[in-house]
Scaffold this active site. Structure first.
Site, mmCIF file in Angstrom:
data_model
loop_
_atom_site.group_PDB
_atom_site.id
_atom_site.type_symbol
_atom_site.label_atom_id
_atom_site.label_comp_id
_atom_site.label_asym_id
_atom_site.label_seq_id
_atom_site.Cartn_x
_atom_site.Cartn_y
_atom_site.Cartn_z
ATOM 1 N N SER A 7 32.860 43.666 40.162
ATOM 2 C CA SER A 7 33.573 42.548 39.550
ATOM 3 C C SER A 7 33.504 41.322 40.442
ATOM 4 C CB SER A 7 35.037 42.923 39.317
ATOM 5 O OG SER A 7 35.776 41.781 38.930
ATOM 6 N N HIS A 65 34.192 40.773 30.294
ATOM 7 C CA HIS A 65 35.458 41.407 29.923
ATOM 8 C C HIS A 65 36.460 40.311 29.574
ATOM 9 C CE1 HIS A 65 39.061 44.026 31.485
ATOM 10 N NE2 HIS A 65 39.137 43.772 30.192
ATOM 11 N N MET A 136 41.423 50.740 31.267
ATOM 12 C CA MET A 136 41.989 50.080 32.438
ATOM 13 C C MET A 136 42.809 51.090 33.231
ATOM 14 S SD MET A 136 40.957 46.928 32.395
ATOM 15 C CE MET A 136 42.004 46.321 33.729
ATOM 16 N N GLY A 141 44.873 41.591 35.123
ATOM 17 C CA GLY A 141 45.338 40.280 35.548
ATOM 18 C C GLY A 141 45.165 39.976 37.013
ATOM 19 N N GLY A 143 43.181 41.416 40.877
ATOM 20 C CA GLY A 143 42.323 42.331 41.607
ATOM 21 C C GLY A 143 43.110 43.033 42.704
ATOM 22 N N GLY A 175 39.676 49.225 37.643
ATOM 23 C CA GLY A 175 40.959 49.128 38.319
ATOM 24 C C GLY A 175 41.135 50.140 39.429
ATOM 25 N N GLY A 176 41.152 49.652 40.656
ATOM 26 C CA GLY A 176 41.387 50.531 41.789
ATOM 27 C C GLY A 176 40.261 51.492 42.085
ATOM 28 N N GLY A 196 35.804 45.953 42.490
ATOM 29 C CA GLY A 196 35.823 44.602 43.019
ATOM 30 C C GLY A 196 35.894 44.581 44.527
ATOM 31 N N SER A 197 37.105 44.718 45.059
ATOM 32 C CA SER A 197 37.288 44.625 46.507
ATOM 33 C C SER A 197 36.592 45.746 47.259
ATOM 34 C CB SER A 197 38.785 44.629 46.842
ATOM 35 O OG SER A 197 39.445 45.756 46.277
#
Length: 221
Positions: A7, A65, A136, A141, A143, A175-176, A196-197
């Protein structure tokens, strides 16, 4: 086949083209583009002009998305900007089937997303028409949120529902996701993993992608 969709919400927006190139060079199949409108979710991110600019720097799959109210108003703009997959939230749609038809008519694959508090029953009449279902595993909303482990049962049930119906439909999870949680969602049946992270925050992006992809594993019965 497991596909990794980093992401760009976690990327450095001051060097976004370079950040996209980093993940594609490192082996990611998809570029996950989170579009937030400040209404359906608290934050505001990017619009179709940014996607159009990024389309010039890569041939990777653009996985858009839409976390927006009235997603039907955004389809054509993102399709024209270069989206390959457009996913919208069932919670934001009044006429979900019509939006799926609209996405396909625009030349894109169609996905439908479910928030953690939304039952699979909401998409029971739609799964035969979509190319992907996004589960999800955080509330949308932001990250960097913690993975909601209770969603594994939903992913597992979705996998078996699609298998029983003999539907060729991807299961994406967002998510996560990291090297540890990716194993759990892959066991449950997911095959497209958004991170993402865990990717952009890693010292070695290619290794992070390999760790999240993991090895072939058997799905849970």
């Amino acid at each position: 086949m497991i596909k990794i969709a980093p992401s760009i919400l976690s990327a450095d927006f001051s060097h976004l083209a370079d950040e996209v190139k980093k993940i594609t060079d490192a082996g990611a199949e998809y570029v996950h583009i989170d579009v937030m409108d400040g209404t359906f979710v608290p934050n505001i991110t990017i619009g179709s002009p940014v996607v159009k600019s990024l389309r010039k720097v890569t041939d990777a799959v653009f996985d858009v998305h839409l976390m927006v109210e009235h997603p039907e108003t955004q389809i054509e703009a993102f399709a024209e900007a270069g989206a390959d997959i457009i996913t919208f939230h069932v919670e934001a749609a009044k006429h979900s089937h019509r939006i799926i038809q609209q996405i396909h008519a625009a030349g894109c694959k169609a996905g439908i997303a479910l928030n953690p508090g939304t039952s699979l029953a909401m998409i029971e009449e739609l799964v035969g028409d979509v190319d992907m279902v996004l589960c999800m595993t955080v509330n949308p909303g932001y990250g960097g949120q913690k993975f909601i482990e209770s969603q594994l049962d939903k992913i597992h049930m979705l996998y078996h529902n699609l298998h029983d119906l003999e539907l060729d439909c991807d299961i994406e999870v967002d998510g996560g996701i990291n090297a540890e949680t990716s194993k759990l969602v892959r066991q449950a049946g997911a095959n497209v993993l958004v991170a993402g992270s865990a990717v952009y925050g890693a010292p070695d992006i290619a290794q992070a992608i390999r760790d999240i992809r993991g090895f072939d594993i058997e799905h849970e019965d």
